[in-house]
Motif scaffolding. Structure first.
Motif, PDB file in Angstrom:
ATOM      1  N   ASP A   1      -6.640  11.604 -13.493  1.00 11.77           N
ATOM      2  CA  ASP A   1      -5.595  11.297 -12.510  1.00 11.77           C
ATOM      3  C   ASP A   1      -5.872  11.996 -11.181  1.00 11.77           C
ATOM      4  N   ALA A   2      -6.230  13.275 -11.253  1.00 14.26           N
ATOM      5  CA  ALA A   2      -6.527  14.033 -10.030  1.00 14.26           C
ATOM      6  C   ALA A   2      -7.737  13.440  -9.317  1.00 14.26           C
ATOM      7  N   TYR A   3      -8.752  13.047 -10.083  1.00 10.18           N
ATOM      8  CA  TYR A   3      -9.947  12.439  -9.497  1.00 10.18           C
ATOM      9  C   TYR A   3      -9.588  11.115  -8.816  1.00 10.18           C
ATOM     10  N   SER A   4      -8.770  10.302  -9.465  1.00 10.12           N
ATOM     11  CA  SER A   4      -8.377   9.010  -8.887  1.00 10.12           C
ATOM     12  C   SER A   4      -7.600   9.199  -7.591  1.00 10.12           C
ATOM     13  N   GLU A   5      -6.693  10.168  -7.547  1.00  9.55           N
ATOM     14  CA  GLU A   5      -5.931  10.443  -6.328  1.00  9.55           C
ATOM     15  C   GLU A   5      -6.855  10.888  -5.205  1.00  9.55           C
ATOM     16  N   ALA A   6      -7.820  11.755  -5.526  1.00  9.70           N
ATOM     17  CA  ALA A   6      -8.753  12.235  -4.505  1.00  9.70           C
ATOM     18  C   ALA A   6      -9.601  11.096  -3.962  1.00  9.70           C
TER      19      ALA A   6
ATOM     20  N   MET B   1      -8.774   7.910  -3.846  1.00  8.50           N
ATOM     21  CA  MET B   1      -7.919   7.045  -3.024  1.00  8.50           C
ATOM     22  C   MET B   1      -7.663   7.661  -1.654  1.00  8.50           C
ATOM     23  N   GLU B   2      -7.437   8.974  -1.605  1.00  8.56           N
ATOM     24  CA  GLU B   2      -7.240   9.646  -0.319  1.00  8.56           C
ATOM     25  C   GLU B   2      -8.505   9.582   0.520  1.00  8.56           C
TER      26      GLU B   2
ATOM     27  N   GLU C   1     -10.887   7.345   0.325  1.00 13.18           N
ATOM     28  CA  GLU C   1     -11.094   5.957   0.751  1.00 13.18           C
ATOM     29  C   GLU C   1     -10.198   5.624   1.945  1.00 13.18           C
TER      30      GLU C   1
ATOM     31  N   ASP D   1      -5.646   5.823   6.907  1.00 12.10           N
ATOM     32  CA  ASP D   1      -4.810   7.014   6.918  1.00 12.10           C
ATOM     33  C   ASP D   1      -4.404   7.364   8.349  1.00 12.10           C
TER      34      ASP D   1
END
Length: 130
Positions: free
Chosen positions: A101-106, A108-109, A111, A118
């Motif tokens: 989950d933490a990897y996916s959030e990082a 996405m940020e 990207e 952003d």
């Protein structure tokens, strides 16, 4: 399901384990219970023109096969080299899920940052506020 049931039947016969019969009994009772709740079910194959009902006895048989398969899966897991308790396994898997989950959030940020989306959002918010 059928493979696990066949495996457990083979193991039960070779080891003389009465627990397999007990799991079949529990599965049969469960199948009969499903039949009593759902009622008389049927299968229809319209292109073939075939329709037939499934009664209590076939449902109990299906339940017995499911029970036998559950016994086989439990036997397989019991004989494996895994020494973890279910709680330890859950904790280990929970750590991996949280890391994913933490990897996916990082990602996405990152990207959003690399695409400029952003910054566009931040400037759009500032423009609306002004």
């Amino acid at each position: 399901m059928a493979g696990a049931a066949a495996y457990s039947a083979f193991k039960a016969i070779t080891e003389g384990d009465a627990a397999a019969i007990a799991t079949m009994g529990v599965g049969a009772v469960g199948g009969a219970g499903v039949y009593s709740v759902v009622g008389s079910m049927g299968l229809v194959a319209p292109k073939v023109g075939l329709a037939f009902g499934i009664g209590a006895v076939p449902m109990a048989g299906i339940g017995a096969v499911v029970g036998l398969a559950a016994y086989g899966i439990a036997k397989l897991l019991d004989e494996s080299e895994i020494s973890e308790t279910p709680t330890q396994l859950f904790e280990r898997m929970e750590e991996k899920v949280l890391l994913m989950d933490a990897y996916s959030e990082a990602v996405m940020e990152l990207e959003a940052f690399l695409s400029g989306e952003d910054l566009n959002q931040k400037f759009a918010v500032l423009g609306v506020e002004r």
